[in-house]
Design a protein around this motif. Structure first.
Motif, mmCIF file in Angstrom:
data_model
loop_
_atom_site.group_PDB
_atom_site.id
_atom_site.type_symbol
_atom_site.label_atom_id
_atom_site.label_comp_id
_atom_site.label_asym_id
_atom_site.label_seq_id
_atom_site.Cartn_x
_atom_site.Cartn_y
_atom_site.Cartn_z
ATOM 1 N N GLN A 1 3.451 -35.656 66.151
ATOM 2 C CA GLN A 1 3.674 -37.039 66.674
ATOM 3 C C GLN A 1 4.438 -36.800 67.916
ATOM 4 O O GLN A 1 5.477 -35.773 67.813
ATOM 5 N N SER A 2 3.973 -37.241 69.117
ATOM 6 C CA SER A 2 4.554 -37.099 70.355
ATOM 7 C C SER A 2 5.154 -38.257 70.742
ATOM 8 O O SER A 2 4.532 -39.321 70.586
ATOM 9 N N PRO A 3 6.472 -38.245 71.377
ATOM 10 C CA PRO A 3 7.220 -39.503 71.557
ATOM 11 C C PRO A 3 6.602 -40.612 72.421
ATOM 12 O O PRO A 3 6.840 -41.748 72.183
ATOM 13 N N PHE A 4 5.818 -40.375 73.367
ATOM 14 C CA PHE A 4 5.251 -41.149 74.286
ATOM 15 C C PHE A 4 3.677 -41.184 74.299
ATOM 16 O O PHE A 4 3.028 -41.406 75.289
ATOM 17 N N VAL A 5 3.102 -41.143 73.106
ATOM 18 C CA VAL A 5 1.702 -41.091 72.716
ATOM 19 C C VAL A 5 1.306 -42.201 71.374
ATOM 20 O O VAL A 5 2.010 -41.917 70.401
ATOM 21 N N LYS A 6 0.732 -42.831 71.659
ATOM 22 C CA LYS A 6 0.178 -43.827 70.532
ATOM 23 C C LYS A 6 -1.408 -43.616 70.156
ATOM 24 O O LYS A 6 -2.118 -43.997 71.201
ATOM 25 N N SER A 7 -1.643 -43.434 69.162
ATOM 26 C CA SER A 7 -3.186 -43.296 68.752
ATOM 27 C C SER A 7 -3.559 -44.097 67.616
ATOM 28 O O SER A 7 -2.481 -44.185 66.560
ATOM 29 N N GLU A 8 -4.730 -44.606 67.204
ATOM 30 C CA GLU A 8 -5.057 -45.462 66.092
ATOM 31 C C GLU A 8 -4.864 -44.373 64.939
ATOM 32 O O GLU A 8 -4.501 -44.961 63.688
ATOM 33 N N ASP A 9 -5.118 -43.106 65.103
ATOM 34 C CA ASP A 9 -4.969 -42.211 63.823
ATOM 35 C C ASP A 9 -3.541 -41.827 63.685
ATOM 36 O O ASP A 9 -3.382 -40.981 62.669
ATOM 37 N N GLY A 10 -2.669 -42.291 64.684
ATOM 38 C CA GLY A 10 -1.294 -41.548 64.290
ATOM 39 C C GLY A 10 -1.057 -40.139 64.653
ATOM 40 O O GLY A 10 0.081 -39.791 64.781
ATOM 41 N N LYS A 11 -2.098 -39.514 65.197
ATOM 42 C CA LYS A 11 -2.086 -38.283 65.656
ATOM 43 C C LYS A 11 -1.366 -38.077 67.181
ATOM 44 O O LYS A 11 -1.512 -39.059 67.800
ATOM 45 N N ASN A 12 -1.481 -36.805 67.512
ATOM 46 C CA ASN A 12 -1.206 -36.428 68.894
ATOM 47 C C ASN A 12 -2.320 -35.845 69.547
ATOM 48 O O ASN A 12 -2.768 -34.891 69.098
ATOM 49 N N PRO A 13 -3.099 -36.639 70.403
ATOM 50 C CA PRO A 13 -4.406 -36.266 70.839
ATOM 51 C C PRO A 13 -4.285 -35.315 71.758
ATOM 52 O O PRO A 13 -5.196 -34.436 72.073
ATOM 53 N N LEU A 14 -3.194 -34.735 72.411
ATOM 54 C CA LEU A 14 -2.711 -33.784 73.281
ATOM 55 C C LEU A 14 -3.205 -32.576 72.919
ATOM 56 O O LEU A 14 -3.273 -31.521 73.401
ATOM 57 N N LYS A 15 -3.217 -32.487 71.403
ATOM 58 C CA LYS A 15 -3.409 -31.204 70.635
ATOM 59 C C LYS A 15 -4.824 -30.806 70.764
ATOM 60 O O LYS A 15 -5.016 -29.660 70.384
ATOM 61 N N GLN B 1 -2.988 -44.629 73.740
ATOM 62 C CA GLN B 1 -1.861 -44.952 74.993
ATOM 63 C C GLN B 1 -0.981 -43.603 75.289
ATOM 64 O O GLN B 1 -0.703 -42.976 74.415
ATOM 65 N N LEU B 2 -0.612 -43.818 76.557
ATOM 66 C CA LEU B 2 0.331 -42.542 76.890
ATOM 67 C C LEU B 2 1.193 -42.969 78.218
ATOM 68 O O LEU B 2 0.952 -43.845 78.784
ATOM 69 N N THR B 3 2.307 -42.402 78.011
ATOM 70 C CA THR B 3 3.189 -42.540 79.137
ATOM 71 C C THR B 3 3.517 -41.175 79.677
ATOM 72 O O THR B 3 3.954 -40.243 79.052
ATOM 73 N N LYS C 1 -15.333 -39.303 79.626
ATOM 74 C CA LYS C 1 -15.261 -40.351 78.476
ATOM 75 C C LYS C 1 -16.093 -39.603 77.309
ATOM 76 O O LYS C 1 -15.827 -39.772 76.173
ATOM 77 N N LYS C 2 -17.051 -38.908 77.601
ATOM 78 C CA LYS C 2 -17.868 -38.228 76.487
ATOM 79 C C LYS C 2 -16.980 -37.303 75.638
ATOM 80 O O LYS C 2 -17.210 -37.202 74.399
ATOM 81 N N LEU C 3 -16.217 -36.345 76.333
ATOM 82 C CA LEU C 3 -15.270 -35.472 75.549
ATOM 83 C C LEU C 3 -14.270 -36.345 74.690
ATOM 84 O O LEU C 3 -14.020 -35.958 73.601
ATOM 85 N N LEU C 4 -13.688 -37.517 75.178
ATOM 86 C CA LEU C 4 -12.748 -38.097 74.345
ATOM 87 C C LEU C 4 -13.656 -38.843 73.093
ATOM 88 O O LEU C 4 -13.053 -38.853 72.015
ATOM 89 N N ALA C 5 -14.805 -39.152 73.427
ATOM 90 C CA ALA C 5 -15.534 -39.863 72.202
ATOM 91 C C ALA C 5 -15.825 -38.444 70.989
ATOM 92 O O ALA C 5 -15.708 -38.865 69.918
ATOM 93 N N GLU C 6 -16.209 -37.368 71.569
ATOM 94 C CA GLU C 6 -16.222 -36.131 70.631
ATOM 95 C C GLU C 6 -15.170 -35.796 69.935
ATOM 96 O O GLU C 6 -15.075 -35.339 68.841
ATOM 97 N N ALA C 7 -13.807 -35.980 70.513
ATOM 98 C CA ALA C 7 -12.799 -35.732 69.886
ATOM 99 C C ALA C 7 -12.101 -37.029 69.059
ATOM 100 O O ALA C 7 -11.168 -36.921 68.155
#
Length: 537
Positions: A292-306, A374-376, A361-367
């Protein structure tokens, strides 16, 4: 004799006002130094200020070539042992002679610096196994691991006087406090001038944060006297007021005028300018370690940057050419690696980092982030050229591919301590190579930090790549230049492929000045009064 003195005094009174006022050089800085303490923070404005007051063992010229300074010569035994012969006859600004004891004290202070930001300069001295002083003018450094770039690294380390602390015999014995018996110096003692005692061309007269830094010529300086009796360094973070001040005659030299204003400067015979390519890469550093990264919000609650696919998508979403053209007004080059092509250890023909929103966009969908997240992005607004505008542009590009991005811009005095505490999820950064080699960035930012913190001191995003760690550790201890260059190329490719550090562009340094001056633009972007000379008449 009395008659000649009177004649000289009368001649001085009859000098034109411009000649008298030329004794004071007024420089408008784009980014204000955060401290006079040369070991407080390894930051370009701080290092540039330090060079006025302090010297290092080795100096770098405008193109980052090495020259003797407080060390008159140096040699390596082909392994771990370096011998430096120190310059004789040098005195500190308080009249105290400079000796090897002062250098040893300086090395110790980098490891005993409680008020520093991050591990500034300790990454160099942390590799010292021993430091010996066979005589007052000789220094012998044995490193734990071979260090082919030790003279380059020491060129950034300002030498202090051991006389600023209470001490007995000084020795490089950190466990025994190196012989220091009183308290170690802190940043406040330098800022108020008490401890700002160096061997450089200038002395500190006053440091008023947010107002001005006043310097005066050091009469005991061992080198050639500078033409300016005094120097005023004035922080003016906004490019508009800097240019207005130059045009109005309030400043003699300004840093980084907006590139869009260069046409106006070119068309005015009262002024000159210089644009110098630099080694500073502007990049994004991503938090790739925390779940969980402090300035990342995702629907699955994970850190997408990983997810490496998300990071690659972020790189593909950014149009570097447009940033260089529209925001930097051409005074920059798109970055496809971490040091400009052609410098030591870089890829000779790096592939262009593409701008491809559809692929992003394609890569984001695959991930699993077809709806984005959301990101800051955190950034300074007073450190790099157009830093907050660049970050705003990046935010727009990311938002266009589905990553709803906001920008948190702040002054560098707030930003750097927060970044050092790993408070950000994505941060805009800038790094100029102090060594002129690709190793500078690759040893400081991506490595897994070692116990001595000699590498990976700025790995705030928690990046870890075991293969990269193996290659970079071998590279920075390899004395053979050809082998080291190949290893650095391999290390750079590994980091680029992971997109934990996304390069954007290389800045150019820009200086504008009155036409009766010359300014030597520097690849390290240092604004030095020593680079400014009156035009010969």
């Amino acid at each position: 004799m009395r008659q000649s003195l009177f004649a000289a005094a009368f001649a001085a009174l009859c000098l034109p006002a411009t000649a008298v006022s030329a004794q004071t050089l007024r420089i408008a800085l784009a980014s204000e130094p955060t401290a006079v303490d040369p070991h407080y923070h390894d930051l370009t404005p701080n290092n540039a200020l330090a060079q006025h007051i302090f010297d290092s063992l080795v100096s770098q010229d405008e193109q980052q070539k090495l020259h003797p300074s407080l060390a008159s010569s140096w040699e390596n035994d082909g392994k771990n042992r370096w011998t430096f012969k120190l310059r004789q006859g040098v005195k500190f600004s308080n009249g105290k002679p400079f000796t090897a004891e002062d250098v040893v004290f300086t090395f110790c202070r980098t490891l005993k610096n409680e008020t520093k930001v991050s591990d500034s300069f300790a990454d160099v001295t942390g590799n010292f196994a021993s430091v010996e002083t066979p005589d007052p003018q000789t220094l012998v450094i044995s490193t734990t691991n071979p260090e082919p770039l030790l003279p380059n690294l020491l060129s950034a380390l300002s030498i202090l006087s051991a006389g600023i602390v209470e001490h007995g015999p000084i020795s490089y014995d950190v466990a025994k406090n190196c012989g220091v018996t009183g308290p170690w110096p802190t940043v406040s003692g330098f800022n108020d001038g008490t401890l700002a005692i160096g061997t450089g061309p200038y002395k500190l007269k006053s440091y008023v944060r947010g107002s001005a830094i006043e310097l005066e010529r050091n009469p005991t300086y061992w080198g050639k006297a500078e033409p300016w009796a005094s120097v005023r360094l004035l922080p003016v973070s906004n490019a508009g007021p800097r240019l207005a001040g130059l045009l109005a005659g309030d400043y003699d030299v300004i840093e980084n005028p907006a590139a869009r204003d260069l046409g106006r400067i070119r068309g005015d015979k009262r002024f000159g300018h210089v644009v110098t390519p630099s080694t500073r890469v502007i990049y994004l550093q991503l938090d790739v370690a925390r779940d969980q990264s402090p300035f990342v919000k995702s629907e699955d609650g994970k850190n997408p940057l990983k997810d490496p696919r998300v990071r690659q998508a972020m790189s593909l979403a950014i149009d570097r050419d447009a940033i260089v053209k529209r925001i930097m007004d051409g005074a920059a080059e798109p970055a496809y690696q971490y040091l400009p092509t052609g410098m030591f250890g870089t890829q000779p023909n790096p592939p262009k980092l593409a701008y491809d929103p559809a692929a992003a966009k394609k890569l984001l969908a695959e991930a699993g982030y077809a709806k984005g997240f959301q990101l800051t992005v955190a950034t300074t607004n007073d450190r790099y050229i157009n830093d907050s505008q660049i970050t705003q542009a990046v935010a727009q590009y990311l938002t266009q591919v589905g990553i709803k991005t906001e920008v948190d811009a702040m002054t560098r005095a707030i930003y750097f301590p927060r970044r050092a505490k790993k408070e950000f999820s994505v941060a805009l950064g800038g790094w100029g190579s102090a060594t002129g080699e690709a190793a500078s960035f690759l040893r400081q930012w991506p490595p897994t930090p070692n116990e001595a913190k000699t590498i990976g001191g700025s790995n705030y995003g928690g990046y870890k790549n075991e293969q990269f760690d193996k290659v970079i550790r071998e590279a920075i201890t390899t004395l053979d230049d050809a082998k080291r260059a190949a290893l650095l190329q391999e290390a750079g490719k590994l980091v680029l492929a992971d997109n934990a550090f996304i390069p954007l562009h290389f800045e150019s340094g820009i200086w504008a000045f009155k036409s009766d001056l010359t300014v030597a633009g520097r690849a390290d972007q240092f604004m030095l009064a020593m680079s400014v000379k009156p035009v010969a008449k």
